[in-house]
Enzyme design. Structure first.
Site, PDB file in Angstrom:
ATOM      1  N   ASP A  14       0.947  -1.173   0.067  1.00 31.79           N
ATOM      2  CA  ASP A  14       0.380   0.013  -0.094  1.00 31.79           C
ATOM      3  C   ASP A  14       0.857   1.256  -0.196  1.00 31.79           C
ATOM      4  O   ASP A  14       0.538   2.304   0.739  1.00 31.79           O
ATOM      5  CB  ASP A  14      -1.093   0.042   1.166  1.00 31.79           C
ATOM      6  N   HIS A  76     -10.544   7.130   1.465  1.00 31.97           N
ATOM      7  CA  HIS A  76      -9.120   7.011   0.875  1.00 31.97           C
ATOM      8  C   HIS A  76      -9.176   5.789   0.183  1.00 31.97           C
ATOM      9  O   HIS A  76      -9.836   4.871   0.208  1.00 31.97           O
ATOM     10  CB  HIS A  76      -8.189   6.626   2.186  1.00 31.97           C
ATOM     11  N   LYS A 101      -7.018  -4.957  -3.245  1.00 28.71           N
ATOM     12  CA  LYS A 101      -7.854  -5.414  -2.242  1.00 28.71           C
ATOM     13  C   LYS A 101      -8.815  -4.391  -1.859  1.00 28.71           C
ATOM     14  O   LYS A 101      -8.626  -3.422  -1.663  1.00 28.71           O
ATOM     15  CB  LYS A 101      -6.956  -6.004  -1.149  1.00 28.71           C
ATOM     16  N   CYS A 149      -2.085  -2.746   7.499  1.00 31.05           N
ATOM     17  CA  CYS A 149      -1.992  -3.588   6.276  1.00 31.05           C
ATOM     18  C   CYS A 149      -0.637  -4.241   6.354  1.00 31.05           C
ATOM     19  O   CYS A 149      -0.701  -5.353   6.103  1.00 31.05           O
ATOM     20  CB  CYS A 149      -2.215  -2.900   5.006  1.00 31.05           C
TER      21      CYS A 149
HETATM   22  C1  VGL Z   1      -4.728   0.820   5.871  1.00 27.02           C
HETATM   23  C2  VGL Z   1      -6.212   1.929   7.301  1.00 27.02           C
HETATM   24  C3  VGL Z   1      -7.131   1.794   6.479  1.00 27.02           C
HETATM   25  C4  VGL Z   1      -3.382   0.275   5.315  1.00 27.02           C
HETATM   26  C5  VGL Z   1      -5.719   0.535   5.048  1.00 27.02           C
HETATM   27  O1  VGL Z   1      -2.868   0.326   4.345  1.00 27.02           O
HETATM   28  O2  VGL Z   1      -2.572  -0.091   6.365  1.00 27.02           O
HETATM   29  N1  VGL Z   1      -4.811   1.520   6.866  1.00 27.02           N
HETATM   30  N2  VGL Z   1      -6.850   1.068   5.088  1.00 27.02           N
HETATM   31 ZN    ZN Z   2      -8.465   0.980   3.590  1.00 26.73          ZN
END
Ligand code: VGL
Ligand code: ZN
Length: 199
Positions: A14, A76, A101, A149
């Site tokens: 991510d 987001h 995902k 994540c």
């Molecule tokens: C994530 C919060 C919400 C991450 C994803 O990539 O760690 N954190 N969605």
């Molecule tokens: Zn997220």
């Protein structure tokens, strides 16, 4: 021993604008600072012929993952928007697979599994198959965010039997509560993840 070979994959979690750019909607403190270290890992992995995989948080416009729909997070990484794009300085080689995902509103954090927000049922992403098809037995994990994540991905990797290394200088934490990032490293270590530094 070199860190990378054909049975080792680098999994970059991510590394997207909404997390890594200070203007992102869920900007992680220090998120952009890890990009050079991630890129150094990418270079080492590429030189050794190792697989590199980038995961992307990839949400629909409305999902129980978002606070406005009853969840936790600001909007987001809505699929197809700037925030969901990989950070522009992240030097992912052309052709490296992307694992997206959450596109059906699942709210799991792991690159390996998605969770139906209503039933809680989990189902796999294509990540495990992608690794198994190439005979990968070891993974090195970096990216964002340590306490969500990255942690979920590393814990799943260990659970699935991959020898898993977490690159502690190439991750950054949301830290909703102070210490969450440190706690996440502890939880990963307890589960059998090797905590290391990049290089
Ligand atoms: C994530 C919060 C919400 C991450 C994803 O990539 O760690 N954190 N969605
Ligand atoms: Zn997220």
């Amino acid at each position: 021993m070199t860190a990378y070979d054909a049975t080792t994959a680098l999994v970059v979690v991510d590394l997207q604008n909404d997390f890594a750019d200070p203007a992102g909607s869920l900007a992680v403190a220090g998120g952009d600072a890890i990009v050079p270290r991630v890129n150094d890992e990418v270079r080492r992995a590429t030189e050794a012929g190792a697989l590199i995989v980038a995961t992307q948080d990839w949400h629909p416009e409305s999902t129980p993952h978002f606070a406005r729909d009853g969840g936790t997070w600001p909007v987001h990484c809505v699929g197809g928007t700037w925030g969901a794009e990989l950070h522009p300085s992240f030097a992912l080689p052309a052709g490296a697979p992307h694992v997206r995902k959450g596109s059906n509103g699942e709210d799991g954090y792991s690159g390996f599994t998605m969770r139906d927000p209503v039933t809680g049922a989990e189902r796999p992403t294509e990540l495990e198959g992608l690794l198994r098809d190439r005979g990968i037995t070891r993974v090195r994990v970096c990216g964002l965010a340590t306490d969500y994540c990255v942690k979920a991905t590393a814990l799943d990797a260990v659970r699935l039997g991959f020898a898993t290394v977490l690159l502690a200088d190439a991750v950054a934490a949301v830290d909703l509560a102070p210490g969450d990032g440190e706690d996440a490293l502890g939880a990963m270590s307890d589960a059998g993840v090797e905590i290391a530094v990049s290089g």
